[in-house]
Scaffold this motif. Sequence first.
Motif, mmCIF file in Angstrom:
data_model
loop_
_atom_site.group_PDB
_atom_site.id
_atom_site.type_symbol
_atom_site.label_atom_id
_atom_site.label_comp_id
_atom_site.label_asym_id
_atom_site.label_seq_id
_atom_site.Cartn_x
_atom_site.Cartn_y
_atom_site.Cartn_z
ATOM 1 N N GLU A 103 10.699 6.725 19.823
ATOM 2 C CA GLU A 103 10.110 7.438 18.699
ATOM 3 C C GLU A 103 8.955 6.648 18.096
ATOM 4 O OE1 GLU A 103 13.133 9.925 16.270
ATOM 5 O OE2 GLU A 103 14.190 8.085 16.796
ATOM 6 N N ALA A 104 9.010 5.320 18.219
ATOM 7 C CA ALA A 104 7.953 4.470 17.654
ATOM 8 C C ALA A 104 7.818 3.206 18.491
ATOM 9 C CB ALA A 104 8.274 4.106 16.208
ATOM 10 N N TYR A 105 6.583 2.677 18.520
ATOM 11 C CA TYR A 105 6.300 1.407 19.177
ATOM 12 C C TYR A 105 6.032 0.346 18.121
ATOM 13 C CZ TYR A 105 5.455 4.236 23.385
ATOM 14 O OH TYR A 105 5.572 5.107 24.434
ATOM 15 N N LEU A 106 6.559 -0.855 18.362
ATOM 16 C CA LEU A 106 6.317 -1.992 17.486
ATOM 17 C C LEU A 106 5.622 -3.079 18.298
ATOM 18 C CD1 LEU A 106 9.826 -2.189 15.734
ATOM 19 C CD2 LEU A 106 7.872 -0.727 15.142
ATOM 20 N N PHE A 107 4.468 -3.545 17.815
ATOM 21 C CA PHE A 107 3.692 -4.591 18.493
ATOM 22 C C PHE A 107 3.636 -5.823 17.598
ATOM 23 C CE2 PHE A 107 2.243 -0.759 20.544
ATOM 24 C CZ PHE A 107 1.869 -1.128 21.829
ATOM 25 N N ASP A 108 4.125 -6.959 18.103
ATOM 26 C CA ASP A 108 4.130 -8.200 17.324
ATOM 27 C C ASP A 108 3.088 -9.162 17.881
ATOM 28 O OD1 ASP A 108 4.708 -10.206 15.571
ATOM 29 O OD2 ASP A 108 6.644 -10.729 16.448
ATOM 30 N N GLY A 140 12.420 8.594 10.999
ATOM 31 C CA GLY A 140 12.657 10.028 10.950
ATOM 32 C C GLY A 140 13.594 10.338 9.803
ATOM 33 N N ASP A 141 14.638 11.090 10.059
ATOM 34 C CA ASP A 141 15.591 11.445 8.998
ATOM 35 C C ASP A 141 16.835 10.566 9.031
ATOM 36 O OD1 ASP A 141 16.706 12.364 11.320
ATOM 37 O OD2 ASP A 141 16.920 14.451 10.676
ATOM 38 N N ARG A 142 16.782 9.451 9.811
ATOM 39 C CA ARG A 142 17.946 8.571 9.918
ATOM 40 C C ARG A 142 17.748 7.286 9.131
ATOM 41 N NH1 ARG A 142 19.276 6.672 15.412
ATOM 42 N NH2 ARG A 142 17.020 6.409 15.603
ATOM 43 N N GLU A 143 18.796 6.861 8.422
ATOM 44 C CA GLU A 143 18.814 5.540 7.798
ATOM 45 C C GLU A 143 19.323 4.569 8.853
ATOM 46 O OE1 GLU A 143 18.866 2.210 5.475
ATOM 47 O OE2 GLU A 143 20.652 2.888 6.515
ATOM 48 N N MET A 195 8.806 11.350 18.532
ATOM 49 C CA MET A 195 7.979 10.728 17.491
ATOM 50 C C MET A 195 8.695 10.845 16.156
ATOM 51 S SD MET A 195 4.059 11.793 18.427
ATOM 52 C CE MET A 195 4.346 13.553 18.260
ATOM 53 N N ALA A 196 8.363 9.947 15.231
ATOM 54 C CA ALA A 196 9.043 9.963 13.938
ATOM 55 C C ALA A 196 8.244 9.184 12.908
ATOM 56 C CB ALA A 196 10.440 9.355 14.071
ATOM 57 N N SER A 197 8.448 9.560 11.660
ATOM 58 C CA SER A 197 7.900 8.787 10.549
ATOM 59 C C SER A 197 8.787 7.571 10.314
ATOM 60 C CB SER A 197 7.841 9.648 9.283
ATOM 61 O OG SER A 197 9.152 10.079 8.930
ATOM 62 N N ILE A 198 8.253 6.572 9.608
ATOM 63 C CA ILE A 198 9.020 5.374 9.236
ATOM 64 C C ILE A 198 8.833 5.129 7.748
ATOM 65 C CG2 ILE A 198 9.286 2.882 9.579
ATOM 66 C CD1 ILE A 198 8.248 3.250 12.416
ATOM 67 N N THR A 199 9.940 4.939 7.048
ATOM 68 C CA THR A 199 9.896 4.739 5.599
ATOM 69 C C THR A 199 10.622 3.458 5.230
ATOM 70 O OG1 THR A 199 9.868 7.139 5.220
ATOM 71 C CG2 THR A 199 10.441 5.742 3.351
ATOM 72 N N LEU A 200 9.955 2.626 4.436
ATOM 73 C CA LEU A 200 10.566 1.416 3.892
ATOM 74 C C LEU A 200 10.748 1.611 2.395
ATOM 75 C CD1 LEU A 200 8.323 -1.253 5.703
ATOM 76 C CD2 LEU A 200 10.311 -0.021 6.597
ATOM 77 N N ASN A 201 11.997 1.543 1.935
ATOM 78 C CA ASN A 201 12.306 1.743 0.517
ATOM 79 C C ASN A 201 12.857 0.462 -0.086
ATOM 80 O OD1 ASN A 201 11.614 4.503 0.322
ATOM 81 N ND2 ASN A 201 13.580 5.110 1.205
ATOM 82 N N ASN A 202 12.086 -0.163 -0.988
ATOM 83 C CA ASN A 202 12.532 -1.363 -1.708
ATOM 84 C C ASN A 202 13.109 -2.416 -0.754
ATOM 85 O OD1 ASN A 202 11.885 -0.298 -4.308
ATOM 86 N ND2 ASN A 202 13.757 0.927 -4.224
ATOM 87 N N ASP A 239 5.356 4.337 3.309
ATOM 88 C CA ASP A 239 5.601 5.539 4.108
ATOM 89 C C ASP A 239 4.591 5.578 5.253
ATOM 90 O OD1 ASP A 239 7.725 6.664 2.555
ATOM 91 O OD2 ASP A 239 6.252 7.270 1.048
ATOM 92 N N ILE A 240 5.094 5.596 6.467
ATOM 93 C CA ILE A 240 4.251 5.685 7.664
ATOM 94 C C ILE A 240 4.461 7.058 8.282
ATOM 95 C CG2 ILE A 240 3.786 4.713 9.948
ATOM 96 C CD1 ILE A 240 4.854 2.043 8.880
ATOM 97 N N GLU A 241 3.397 7.808 8.430
ATOM 98 C CA GLU A 241 3.507 9.174 8.908
ATOM 99 C C GLU A 241 3.781 9.230 10.408
ATOM 100 O OE1 GLU A 241 0.058 11.359 7.795
ATOM 101 O OE2 GLU A 241 0.288 10.960 5.648
ATOM 102 N N ASP A 242 4.371 10.343 10.821
ATOM 103 C CA ASP A 242 4.640 10.586 12.231
ATOM 104 C C ASP A 242 3.332 10.529 13.027
ATOM 105 O OD1 ASP A 242 5.659 11.383 14.631
ATOM 106 O OD2 ASP A 242 6.121 13.436 14.031
ATOM 107 N N GLY A 243 3.288 9.674 14.051
ATOM 108 C CA GLY A 243 2.105 9.565 14.896
ATOM 109 C C GLY A 243 1.017 8.669 14.361
ATOM 110 N N GLU A 244 1.244 7.996 13.257
ATOM 111 C CA GLU A 244 0.221 7.146 12.639
ATOM 112 C C GLU A 244 0.202 5.765 13.288
ATOM 113 O OE1 GLU A 244 -1.357 6.337 8.074
ATOM 114 O OE2 GLU A 244 0.781 6.617 8.423
#
Length: 368
Positions: A153-158, A63-66, A1-8, A25-30
Amino acid sequence: MASITLNNLVKEFGAVRVLHEINLDIEDGEFVVFVGPSGCGKSTTLRMVAGLETVSGGEIRIGDREVSGLAPKDRGISMVFQDYALYPHMTVRKNLGFGLKVAKTPSAEIAQKVDEAAKMLGLEDLLDRKPKQLSGGQRQRVAMGRAIVRSPEAYLFDEPLSNLDAKLRTQMRSEIKRLHKKVGNTIIYVTHDQIEAMTMADRIVVMRGGHIEQVGTPSELFNEPENVFVATFIGSPPMAMVEGQVHLVDGTPQFQATDGTRIPIPQHLQSKVQDGQKVLFGIRSDAFSPVGHGLPRPGKVFTLTQKVEHVEPLGAETLISVQIGSSKVLSKMFNPTNVEVDQSMEFELELDACYLFDAETEVSLGLD
Protein backbone atom coordinates in the motif's frame (compact mmCIF):
# COMPACT_ATOMS: atom_id res chain seq x y z
CA MET A 1 -2.66 2.30 -2.10
CA ALA A 2 -3.50 4.08 1.13
CA SER A 3 -3.22 7.31 3.05
CA ILE A 4 -0.96 7.51 6.13
CA THR A 5 -1.88 9.48 9.25
CA LEU A 6 0.30 10.28 12.25
CA ASN A 7 -1.65 11.44 15.31
CA ASN A 8 0.30 12.91 18.25
CA LEU A 9 3.14 10.48 17.56
CA VAL A 10 5.72 10.31 20.36
CA LYS A 11 8.95 8.35 20.70
CA GLU A 12 10.97 8.07 23.88
CA PHE A 13 14.21 6.24 24.59
CA GLY A 14 14.12 5.93 28.37
CA ALA A 15 13.74 9.42 29.79
CA VAL A 16 14.73 11.08 26.51
CA ARG A 17 11.93 12.16 24.17
CA VAL A 18 13.16 12.22 20.58
CA LEU A 19 9.82 12.79 18.81
CA HIS A 20 7.35 15.35 20.12
CA GLU A 21 3.69 14.80 19.18
CA ILE A 22 4.09 14.54 15.41
CA ASN A 23 0.86 15.20 13.48
CA LEU A 24 0.75 14.65 9.73
CA ASP A 25 -1.75 13.56 7.07
CA ILE A 26 -0.27 11.98 3.94
CA GLU A 27 -2.74 11.57 1.10
CA ASP A 28 -3.24 8.39 -0.89
CA GLY A 29 -0.66 8.30 -3.70
CA GLU A 30 1.34 11.27 -2.39
CA PHE A 31 5.14 11.45 -2.51
CA VAL A 32 6.23 13.00 0.81
CA VAL A 33 9.86 13.62 1.73
CA PHE A 34 11.07 14.00 5.32
CA VAL A 35 14.17 16.18 5.43
CA GLY A 36 16.33 17.63 8.15
CA PRO A 37 19.78 17.43 9.78
CA SER A 38 21.16 14.33 11.45
CA GLY A 39 19.31 13.53 14.68
CA CYS A 40 16.14 15.46 13.81
CA GLY A 41 13.90 12.37 14.05
CA LYS A 42 13.10 11.76 10.39
CA SER A 43 14.44 8.17 10.23
CA THR A 44 12.93 7.35 13.61
CA THR A 45 9.54 8.49 12.33
CA LEU A 46 9.92 6.32 9.22
CA ARG A 47 10.94 3.29 11.26
CA MET A 48 7.90 3.74 13.48
CA VAL A 49 5.65 3.77 10.42
CA ALA A 50 7.41 0.60 9.24
CA GLY A 51 7.02 -1.08 12.63
CA LEU A 52 10.77 -1.28 13.27
CA GLU A 53 10.48 1.05 16.27
CA THR A 54 7.79 0.88 18.94
CA VAL A 55 5.41 3.78 19.51
CA SER A 56 5.69 5.55 22.86
CA GLY A 57 2.50 7.56 22.34
CA GLY A 58 -0.06 8.49 19.72
CA GLU A 59 -1.12 6.38 16.75
CA ILE A 60 -0.25 5.49 13.17
CA ARG A 61 -2.99 4.81 10.62
CA ILE A 62 -2.45 3.29 7.18
CA GLY A 63 -5.67 3.65 5.26
CA ASP A 64 -8.50 2.94 7.70
CA ARG A 65 -6.37 0.68 9.94
CA GLU A 66 -4.65 1.62 13.19
CA VAL A 67 -1.31 -0.19 12.81
CA SER A 68 0.78 0.98 15.78
CA GLY A 69 0.72 -2.49 17.38
CA LEU A 70 1.06 -4.54 14.20
CA ALA A 71 4.17 -6.38 13.05
CA PRO A 72 5.94 -4.90 9.99
CA LYS A 73 4.75 -7.72 7.73
CA ASP A 74 1.12 -6.95 8.56
CA ARG A 75 1.22 -3.23 7.75
CA GLY A 76 1.05 -3.45 3.97
CA ILE A 77 4.28 -1.54 3.42
CA SER A 78 7.64 -2.20 1.74
CA MET A 79 10.87 -0.53 2.79
CA VAL A 80 14.03 0.29 0.83
CA PHE A 81 17.11 0.76 2.99
CA GLN A 82 20.28 2.79 2.57
CA ASP A 83 22.56 -0.28 2.43
CA TYR A 84 20.46 -2.27 -0.11
CA ALA A 85 20.37 -5.37 2.18
CA LEU A 86 20.65 -7.84 -0.71
CA TYR A 87 21.50 -11.51 -0.17
CA PRO A 88 25.02 -11.89 -1.68
CA HIS A 89 24.66 -15.61 -2.48
CA MET A 90 21.40 -15.14 -4.42
CA THR A 91 20.90 -14.01 -7.99
CA VAL A 92 18.94 -10.86 -8.75
CA ARG A 93 15.94 -13.03 -9.65
CA LYS A 94 16.04 -14.84 -6.30
CA ASN A 95 16.61 -11.59 -4.38
CA LEU A 96 13.55 -10.06 -6.03
CA GLY A 97 11.32 -13.04 -5.28
CA PHE A 98 12.62 -14.01 -1.83
CA GLY A 99 10.00 -12.14 0.18
CA LEU A 100 7.21 -13.67 -1.87
CA LYS A 101 8.72 -17.13 -1.46
CA VAL A 102 8.81 -16.70 2.33
CA ALA A 103 5.15 -15.67 2.17
CA LYS A 104 4.45 -18.97 0.34
CA THR A 105 3.29 -17.24 -2.85
CA PRO A 106 2.77 -19.68 -5.73
CA SER A 107 5.84 -20.06 -7.97
CA ALA A 108 4.03 -18.92 -11.13
CA GLU A 109 2.90 -15.71 -9.42
CA ILE A 110 6.42 -15.06 -8.10
CA ALA A 111 7.87 -15.45 -11.58
CA GLN A 112 5.25 -13.10 -13.06
CA LYS A 113 5.81 -10.39 -10.45
CA VAL A 114 9.60 -10.67 -10.69
CA ASP A 115 9.47 -10.32 -14.47
CA GLU A 116 7.15 -7.29 -14.21
CA ALA A 117 9.40 -5.56 -11.67
CA ALA A 118 12.54 -6.34 -13.69
CA LYS A 119 11.00 -4.86 -16.82
CA MET A 120 9.83 -1.76 -14.95
CA LEU A 121 13.34 -1.14 -13.56
CA GLY A 122 15.43 -2.23 -16.54
CA LEU A 123 16.81 -5.32 -14.80
CA GLU A 124 15.85 -7.95 -17.41
CA ASP A 125 19.46 -8.57 -18.49
CA LEU A 126 20.72 -8.75 -14.89
CA LEU A 127 18.41 -11.40 -13.41
CA ASP A 128 21.06 -14.12 -13.33
CA ARG A 129 23.80 -11.97 -11.80
CA LYS A 130 24.70 -11.81 -8.13
CA PRO A 131 24.95 -8.51 -6.20
CA LYS A 132 28.78 -8.39 -6.35
CA GLN A 133 28.49 -8.25 -10.15
CA LEU A 134 26.29 -5.13 -10.05
CA SER A 135 27.03 -1.40 -9.81
CA GLY A 136 25.69 0.66 -6.92
CA GLY A 137 22.84 1.99 -9.01
CA GLN A 138 21.90 -1.50 -10.19
CA ARG A 139 21.89 -2.80 -6.61
CA GLN A 140 19.62 0.02 -5.58
CA ARG A 141 17.22 -0.83 -8.41
CA VAL A 142 17.17 -4.44 -7.21
CA ALA A 143 16.33 -3.23 -3.69
CA MET A 144 13.50 -1.15 -5.16
CA GLY A 145 12.31 -4.12 -7.21
CA ARG A 146 12.17 -6.31 -4.13
CA ALA A 147 9.81 -3.75 -2.62
CA ILE A 148 7.71 -3.49 -5.78
CA VAL A 149 6.96 -7.21 -6.12
CA ARG A 150 5.08 -7.21 -2.81
CA SER A 151 2.47 -4.77 -4.22
CA PRO A 152 2.34 -2.81 -0.94
CA GLU A 153 0.00 0.00 0.00
CA ALA A 154 2.97 2.31 0.63
CA TYR A 155 6.72 2.45 0.02
CA LEU A 156 9.18 3.70 2.63
CA PHE A 157 12.64 4.88 1.52
CA ASP A 158 15.33 5.46 4.17
CA GLU A 159 18.11 7.59 2.60
CA PRO A 160 18.42 5.13 -0.31
CA LEU A 161 20.88 7.21 -2.37
CA SER A 162 23.44 8.12 0.31
CA ASN A 163 25.98 5.53 -0.86
CA LEU A 164 25.92 6.59 -4.51
CA ASP A 165 28.10 9.15 -6.27
CA ALA A 166 26.65 12.45 -7.47
CA LYS A 167 25.95 11.29 -11.03
CA LEU A 168 24.20 8.13 -9.89
CA ARG A 169 22.16 10.04 -7.30
CA THR A 170 20.83 12.30 -10.05
CA GLN A 171 19.98 9.27 -12.20
CA MET A 172 18.29 7.41 -9.35
CA ARG A 173 16.18 10.44 -8.38
CA SER A 174 14.71 10.29 -11.86
CA GLU A 175 14.23 6.51 -11.58
CA ILE A 176 12.32 6.82 -8.29
CA LYS A 177 10.12 9.64 -9.60
CA ARG A 178 9.39 7.58 -12.71
CA LEU A 179 8.54 4.60 -10.50
CA HIS A 180 6.12 6.69 -8.45
CA LYS A 181 4.41 7.99 -11.56
CA LYS A 182 4.00 4.44 -12.85
CA VAL A 183 2.81 2.64 -9.70
CA GLY A 184 1.06 5.57 -8.01
CA ASN A 185 1.50 4.24 -4.46
CA THR A 186 2.05 6.44 -1.43
CA ILE A 187 5.75 7.07 -0.76
CA ILE A 188 7.51 8.37 2.34
CA TYR A 189 11.13 9.18 1.56
CA VAL A 190 13.73 10.21 4.14
CA THR A 191 16.85 12.20 3.25
CA HIS A 192 19.23 14.78 4.71
CA ASP A 193 19.73 16.23 1.21
CA GLN A 194 17.43 19.19 0.51
CA ILE A 195 18.19 18.93 -3.24
CA GLU A 196 16.65 15.44 -3.25
CA ALA A 197 13.67 16.77 -1.33
CA MET A 198 13.12 19.72 -3.66
CA THR A 199 13.41 17.71 -6.88
CA MET A 200 11.32 14.68 -5.87
CA ALA A 201 8.59 15.60 -3.41
CA ASP A 202 4.93 16.49 -3.79
CA ARG A 203 5.28 17.84 -0.24
CA ILE A 204 8.26 18.21 2.07
CA VAL A 205 8.25 17.77 5.85
CA VAL A 206 11.11 19.76 7.40
CA MET A 207 12.12 18.43 10.84
CA ARG A 208 14.40 19.65 13.61
CA GLY A 209 14.90 18.31 17.13
CA GLY A 210 11.99 15.88 16.94
CA HIS A 211 9.53 18.56 15.80
CA ILE A 212 8.00 19.38 12.43
CA GLU A 213 9.10 22.89 11.47
CA GLN A 214 7.02 23.25 8.28
CA VAL A 215 5.13 21.15 5.75
CA GLY A 216 4.54 22.32 2.19
CA THR A 217 5.29 21.94 -1.49
CA PRO A 218 8.88 22.63 -2.61
CA SER A 219 7.73 26.00 -3.96
CA GLU A 220 5.99 26.93 -0.70
CA LEU A 221 9.01 26.10 1.43
CA PHE A 222 11.39 27.98 -0.87
CA ASN A 223 9.22 31.08 -1.33
CA GLU A 224 7.33 31.18 1.97
CA PRO A 225 9.58 29.84 4.76
CA GLU A 226 7.93 30.18 8.15
CA ASN A 227 11.14 30.57 10.14
CA VAL A 228 14.89 31.02 9.90
CA PHE A 229 15.63 27.29 10.07
CA VAL A 230 13.48 26.45 7.04
CA ALA A 231 14.73 29.52 5.13
CA THR A 232 18.39 28.56 5.57
CA PHE A 233 17.87 24.80 5.14
CA ILE A 234 15.88 24.93 1.89
CA GLY A 235 17.66 26.43 -1.10
CA SER A 236 21.19 26.23 -2.47
CA PRO A 237 23.16 28.31 -1.71
CA PRO A 238 21.34 28.86 1.59
CA MET A 239 19.64 32.16 2.34
CA ALA A 240 21.95 34.64 4.13
CA MET A 241 20.71 36.17 7.39
CA VAL A 242 21.93 39.70 8.08
CA GLU A 243 21.57 40.88 11.69
CA GLY A 244 20.28 44.38 12.38
CA GLN A 245 17.32 46.44 13.48
CA VAL A 246 14.57 48.66 12.15
CA HIS A 247 14.98 52.45 12.03
CA LEU A 248 12.38 54.98 10.95
CA VAL A 249 13.70 57.45 8.37
CA ASP A 250 11.22 60.23 7.59
CA GLY A 251 8.49 57.92 8.86
CA THR A 252 9.51 55.01 6.62
CA PRO A 253 11.09 51.90 8.19
CA GLN A 254 14.55 50.91 7.00
CA PHE A 255 16.79 47.99 7.92
CA GLN A 256 20.17 48.88 9.41
CA ALA A 257 22.85 46.18 9.64
CA THR A 258 25.39 46.09 12.47
CA ASP A 259 27.98 47.87 10.27
CA GLY A 260 25.59 50.72 9.52
CA THR A 261 24.54 49.53 6.04
CA ARG A 262 20.95 50.63 5.40
CA ILE A 263 18.52 48.81 3.12
CA PRO A 264 14.88 49.81 2.50
CA ILE A 265 12.41 47.34 3.97
CA PRO A 266 10.19 45.79 1.26
CA GLN A 267 6.90 47.63 1.07
CA HIS A 268 4.77 44.55 1.82
CA LEU A 269 6.67 44.11 5.13
CA GLN A 270 6.74 47.73 6.33
CA SER A 271 3.51 47.39 8.33
CA LYS A 272 4.91 44.30 10.13
CA VAL A 273 7.82 46.04 11.88
CA GLN A 274 8.35 48.63 14.62
CA ASP A 275 11.05 51.22 15.18
CA GLY A 276 14.00 49.68 17.04
CA GLN A 277 12.90 46.08 16.46
CA LYS A 278 15.77 43.60 16.11
CA VAL A 279 15.37 41.61 12.91
CA LEU A 280 17.17 39.31 10.49
CA PHE A 281 17.16 40.39 6.84
CA GLY A 282 17.08 37.34 4.56
CA ILE A 283 18.80 37.51 1.16
CA ARG A 284 18.97 34.74 -1.44
CA SER A 285 21.79 34.82 -3.98
CA ASP A 286 19.29 34.87 -6.88
CA ALA A 287 17.95 38.22 -5.64
CA PHE A 288 21.39 39.81 -5.26
CA SER A 289 23.78 40.32 -8.19
CA PRO A 290 26.39 42.71 -9.62
CA VAL A 291 24.76 45.47 -11.65
CA GLY A 292 24.32 44.28 -15.23
CA HIS A 293 25.04 40.62 -14.45
CA GLY A 294 21.81 39.38 -12.85
CA LEU A 295 18.41 38.07 -13.81
CA PRO A 296 15.70 40.53 -14.95
CA ARG A 297 14.34 42.31 -11.86
CA PRO A 298 10.54 42.75 -12.00
CA GLY A 299 10.40 44.39 -8.56
CA LYS A 300 11.97 47.42 -6.91
CA VAL A 301 15.78 47.31 -6.86
CA PHE A 302 18.15 48.80 -4.29
CA THR A 303 21.78 49.43 -5.29
CA LEU A 304 24.70 49.26 -2.86
CA THR A 305 28.48 49.15 -3.20
CA GLN A 306 30.34 46.28 -1.53
CA LYS A 307 33.88 44.89 -1.46
CA VAL A 308 34.34 41.37 -2.85
CA GLU A 309 35.46 38.91 -0.15
CA HIS A 310 35.54 35.66 -2.14
CA VAL A 311 34.94 34.47 -5.71
CA GLU A 312 33.73 30.99 -6.68
CA PRO A 313 33.53 30.37 -10.46
CA LEU A 314 30.94 27.72 -11.41
CA GLY A 315 31.02 27.89 -15.20
CA ALA A 316 27.87 29.63 -16.45
CA GLU A 317 27.63 31.57 -13.20
CA THR A 318 29.90 32.83 -10.44
CA LEU A 319 29.19 33.14 -6.71
CA ILE A 320 30.59 36.28 -5.11
CA SER A 321 30.77 36.63 -1.34
CA VAL A 322 30.49 40.05 0.32
CA GLN A 323 30.26 41.14 3.95
CA ILE A 324 27.17 43.00 5.17
CA GLY A 325 27.30 43.64 8.87
CA SER A 326 28.45 40.45 10.59
CA SER A 327 27.16 38.18 7.82
CA LYS A 328 28.53 36.71 4.61
CA VAL A 329 26.10 37.27 1.74
CA LEU A 330 26.37 35.40 -1.56
CA SER A 331 25.66 37.13 -4.85
CA LYS A 332 25.03 35.21 -8.07
CA MET A 333 26.65 36.63 -11.22
CA PHE A 334 25.51 35.46 -14.65
CA ASN A 335 27.56 36.03 -17.83
CA PRO A 336 30.60 36.30 -15.54
CA THR A 337 33.53 38.60 -16.13
CA ASN A 338 36.82 38.73 -14.23
CA VAL A 339 36.24 39.65 -10.59
CA GLU A 340 39.04 40.14 -8.09
CA VAL A 341 39.02 39.75 -4.32
CA ASP A 342 38.94 43.17 -2.55
CA GLN A 343 37.43 44.76 -5.69
CA SER A 344 34.57 47.20 -5.00
CA MET A 345 31.46 46.54 -7.06
CA GLU A 346 27.92 47.83 -7.35
CA PHE A 347 25.29 45.24 -6.52
CA GLU A 348 21.54 45.35 -7.03
CA LEU A 349 19.16 43.79 -4.53
CA GLU A 350 15.57 42.94 -5.50
CA LEU A 351 13.70 44.09 -2.39
CA ASP A 352 10.46 42.18 -2.99
CA ALA A 353 12.47 38.93 -3.07
CA CYS A 354 13.93 39.54 0.42
CA TYR A 355 12.67 38.32 3.79
CA LEU A 356 12.42 39.59 7.35
CA PHE A 357 12.47 37.47 10.51
CA ASP A 358 12.10 38.47 14.14
CA ALA A 359 15.58 38.17 15.72
CA GLU A 360 14.28 36.66 18.97
CA THR A 361 11.62 34.19 17.80
CA GLU A 362 13.19 33.62 14.33
CA VAL A 363 9.64 33.53 12.91
CA SER A 364 8.98 35.11 9.50
CA LEU A 365 7.41 38.56 9.64
CA GLY A 366 5.82 37.93 6.27
CA LEU A 367 3.25 35.44 7.58
CA ASP A 368 -0.40 36.44 7.33
